[in-house]
Structures are given as C-alpha cells and as structure tokens.
Scaffold this active site. Structure first.
Site, PDB file in Angstrom:
ATOM      1  N   HIS A  24      27.161 -39.819  -0.781  1.00  0.00           N
ATOM      2  CA  HIS A  24      26.456 -39.228  -1.964  1.00  0.00           C
ATOM      3  C   HIS A  24      26.319 -41.007  -2.362  1.00  0.00           C
ATOM      4  O   HIS A  24      27.813 -41.354  -2.389  1.00  0.00           O
ATOM      5  CB  HIS A  24      26.384 -38.805  -2.954  1.00  0.00           C
ATOM      6  CG  HIS A  24      25.687 -39.095  -4.636  1.00  0.00           C
ATOM      7  ND1 HIS A  24      25.770 -39.610  -5.390  1.00  0.00           N
ATOM      8  CD2 HIS A  24      24.911 -38.285  -5.178  1.00  0.00           C
ATOM      9  CE1 HIS A  24      24.718 -39.244  -6.030  1.00  0.00           C
ATOM     10  NE2 HIS A  24      24.324 -38.667  -6.045  1.00  0.00           N
ATOM     11  N   ASP A  27      23.157 -31.106  -3.241  1.00  0.00           N
ATOM     12  CA  ASP A  27      21.727 -29.853  -2.530  1.00  0.00           C
ATOM     13  C   ASP A  27      22.434 -29.290  -1.233  1.00  0.00           C
ATOM     14  O   ASP A  27      21.902 -28.725  -0.700  1.00  0.00           O
ATOM     15  CB  ASP A  27      20.909 -30.738  -1.277  1.00  0.00           C
ATOM     16  CG  ASP A  27      19.872 -31.524  -2.771  1.00  0.00           C
ATOM     17  OD1 ASP A  27      19.748 -31.057  -3.569  1.00  0.00           O
ATOM     18  OD2 ASP A  27      19.600 -32.639  -2.668  1.00  0.00           O
TER      19      ASP A  27
END
Ligand code: ACO
Length: 380
Positions: free
Chosen positions: A264, A315
């Site tokens: 991320h 996700d």
C-alpha cells in the site's frame, strides 16, 4: 528533482497533500482509519451502510428520523430507466462490467433532473440517486449478460441485502447481508486514493457529479487499485489448493511477481480494513462450506509477509469474502464501486463547496527547441 521555476517533481504525487477534507482521517503509520472521526472498526461492526452514507454526505451520524429519511430516499431511487436496461441488452455480452458501468453512469446522467446543477443540495440529491442506481445497474447488467431477466429492487431490503437479492434473485440471510453491508462500509471512503482523486480533478473543472463518478470508475478499474481484488481471487483460483501455496509463493517470489492484494502507498503498519475483512472472510468461507479459500489466503499472507514484509491491503481478504458470498469474480470491482460511491460523491460535494482547479505541472524532458521542418523536407 527541482524544475527551473523552483517547483519539485514528485513522482506519483507520493506524500503530496492536495486537498483539505473532513471526510477521512487516514493514519498510515499507525494503521488507523476513521470517517468523520468515527473509527472504521466501530462503523463496520455497528453502523449500516445507509448510516455511513449519511455520515459522509452530512458529516454526522443520523438520528433515527434522519436515517429513515436517507434510507427512504435511497429506496425510492433504486429503479433505473428502461432505456438503460435496453442499452445493456444491446451491449456485447463479453463487455467487462466496469466498462458497462461507466457507460451506465453517463446514461444515468442523461436522465437525471439535476444533471448539470452543481449546487450543494442538487449534488446531495444526485449522490443519493446515483448510489442507489449504481447498485441496480450492476445487477441488471450482470443478469442481462448472463441471459437472465433483471430482478426488480425490493423496497423492504437494506441497500446491501437488496444488492444481493437483485444479483441472485434470492433473499440473502441476515448473516450474509451483514457481512456484505460491512464490506461496503469498509470500502466507502479512503481519502485521496487514485479514483477519489480522479473524481476531485474532474469536479475541480466545474464538471458535474455523473462525469466525475464515471471518471472514478475508470481509475478504480485498474489492477493497482480496485481491480486488485479480482486479481487476488484469480491468484487463489490459480493456486487451487492449500497444499500448493508454498510452491506458488516460492515461484512468485523467485520471478519477482507483483502480488495482488499486497502493499500500500500509505499504510506501513498494516491496513486496518484488511484485519476486519479477514474476520468477515473467515466466517463467510466457513458458513458457505468453502473454507479452503480462507485457509489459502491466510497461508499466502504469512508466506509473503515473512519473505517480503508486504502487508495485505483491503483487496486481499475481500476476495475470498466476496467469492464465498457468491459474487462473480469480475463483479468484485463493481462491488467495490458500490461502496466507494458514497465516498466519491461526498468528496465531489466537498470539492464543489470549496473549489480550486487542480492543475499540477509536468517536468518537460523532451527535445530542446528546434526549427519546424515542413512535411516535404522530413526524412522517412
Ligand atoms: N508485490 C510485490 N512487490 C511489491 C508489491 C506487491 N504487491 N507492492 C510493492 N512491492 C514492492 C515493489 O516491487 C517495490 O520494490 P523495490 O523498491 O524493490 O522496487 C516496493 O515494494 C515499492 O513498490 P511501489 O510499487 O513503488 O509502491 P507504490 O506505493 O507505488 O505502490 C501499490 C502501491 C500500487 C498498491 C503496490 O503495493 C501494488 O502494486 N500492490 C498490488 C496491487 C494492489 O493490491 N492494489 C490495491 C491497493 S488498495 C486499493 O486500491 C483498493
């Protein structure tokens, strides 16, 4: 690198603060996330998606009467125009659902009575309508491309329950509805991620809400953003069995493969949404008799984290969750949009209310100034 005029090149705008917002407080170092001051874990556990929509659109959690009003407005807006259903029937059957959805949003703009009105109240009306209609459009397009008739929305179901009902034609259980509702909340808002930033850039030109959402959908679709969830599930399907995780991981690491659902830009200590989704996925996979997808994900998470210190993002665990809830893999990104539209529309309202054109600079690295060469004098 500094430009000649003193401005600085920041690739990928990493670390750049481009807007003030009252919507989302993202603490990447400590892995914390809150919407309008409320911790994401509390909202996912205790609030409905309708309450979260109200929170993002109005800045406060609704009192019971206000929640009724927002809920009824969302229910009243669920129908989509007949012309859109007809358009879905004319689309090539293989059209990917995100492309169909972009076209649907553009078309819903053509039918919206406030389409070009950018006033605060008009934007809020459009936010309600499009949030509802987007869910109906996703399900109707899916049914039509699968050779089935669309299922009309059920006015006695919640937004989450009605989505699953319109998708499958069956009324979901309370447990399944809660898991889906919580995942919509977890996806609802996330500061200036690529798709939300896109909606703000479009809004900053004084374009309208439907145009901004259509742009957001285009950004969300990419595999480095919302498209990652679908890619995670394809990875799990490729692995096939829990016993294959080690061999898969060794090969993927040796090939320096980009592992979807990991890493991320902002979170370094872990993505708090992933931790919550992990619990939801465990329960849903167990209940649906498909526990192997959860086991596989946990093992892959451990292997990749140990080898590369990469954290799973939002996700990663949403993939086995959505799969076990019966969502088709290529609808994972549209489902993410079903949640994220709450945040997109709230950001669009916020941007319109305090707008400045978003227009960064480029650092020119091409050829130096040179004389124009007429066509006839140019080489082959
Ligand atoms: N798999 C393998 N290596 C990775 C991954 C990954 N998923 N993510 C980051 N890395 C490595 C990169 O190879 C790079 O290593 P290097 O410095 O040795 O070259 C380093 O970590 C930094 O990676 P960048 O791509 O520069 O980091 P950036 O901040 O630009 O990317 C991103 C963030 C796009 C999310 C990235 O981690 C990624 O591609 N992840 C996979 C896609 C994904 O899951 N996206 C969903 C994000 S959440 C959301 O949008 C809803």
């Amino acid at each position: 690198m500094d430009k000649k005029d003193g401005s600085q090149l920041i690739r990928g705008l990493e670390g750049v603060v481009a807007a003030e917002t009252k919507l989302c407080d993202l603490d990447g170092k400590n892995g914390r996330l809150a919407y309008c001051g409320y911790d994401i874990a509390d909202l996912a556990r205790q609030a409905t998606f309708e309450e979260v929509c109200h929170l993002l659109w109005h800045g406060e959690l609704p009192a019971a009467v206000q929640l009724d009003k927002t809920t009824l407005a969302l229910i009243a807006a669920r129908e989509i125009p007949r012309e859109l259903l007809q358009t879905f029937r004319l689309m090539p059957k293989a059209t990917d659902p995100m492309r169909a959805l972009q076209a649907a949003v553009a078309m819903l703009g053509m039918h919206d009575p406030d389409a070009t009105d950018n006033a605060h109240a008009a934007n809020l009306r459009k936010a309600v309508r499009l949030t509802s209609q987007l869910a109906t459009a996703i399900c109707a397009h899916h049914r039509i491309r699968s050779g089935q008739e669309p299922v009309a929305p059920a006015s006695d179901l919640s937004h989450a329950g009605n989505f699953l009902y319109m998708l499958t034609g069956a009324r979901p259980s309370a447990v399944v509805t809660k898991a889906f509702d919580a995942s919509l909340t977890l996806y609802a808002e996330h500061e200036l991620n690529a798709s939300t930033f896109t909606t703000r850039v479009i809004t900053s030109t004084q374009s309208d809400l439907h145009s901004a959402v259509a742009g957001g959908l285009g950004a969300l679709k990419g595999p480095l953003h919302g498209g990652a969830g679908e890619a995670v599930m394809r990875t799990l399907l490729e692995i096939g069995e829990v016993a294959n995780v080690d061999a898969f991981s060794d090969k993927a690491l040796a090939e320096k493969r980009r592992l979807m659902g990991f890493g991320h830009r902002v979170y370094t200590a872990g993505d708090p949404r992933a931790a919550i989704l992990k619990g939801l996925a465990e329960e849903a996979c167990r209940q649906s008799g498909q526990f192997k997808w959860f086991e596989m994900a946990v093992k892959l998470h451990a292997r990749i984290n140990a080898a590369k210190k990469l954290i799973p993002n939002v996700d990663f665990y949403s993939a086995p969750l959505f799969y076990s809830l019966g969502v088709p893999v290529d609808l994972f990104t549209p489902v993410i949009a079903t949640g994220r539209i709450a945040g997109w529309t709230a950001n669009i309202v916020e941007q319109h209310d305090d707008n400045r054109l978003i227009r960064p600079r480029g650092d020119y690295v091409g050829a130096g100034r040179r004389p124009f060469v007429p066509l006839g004098q140019r080489g082959a």
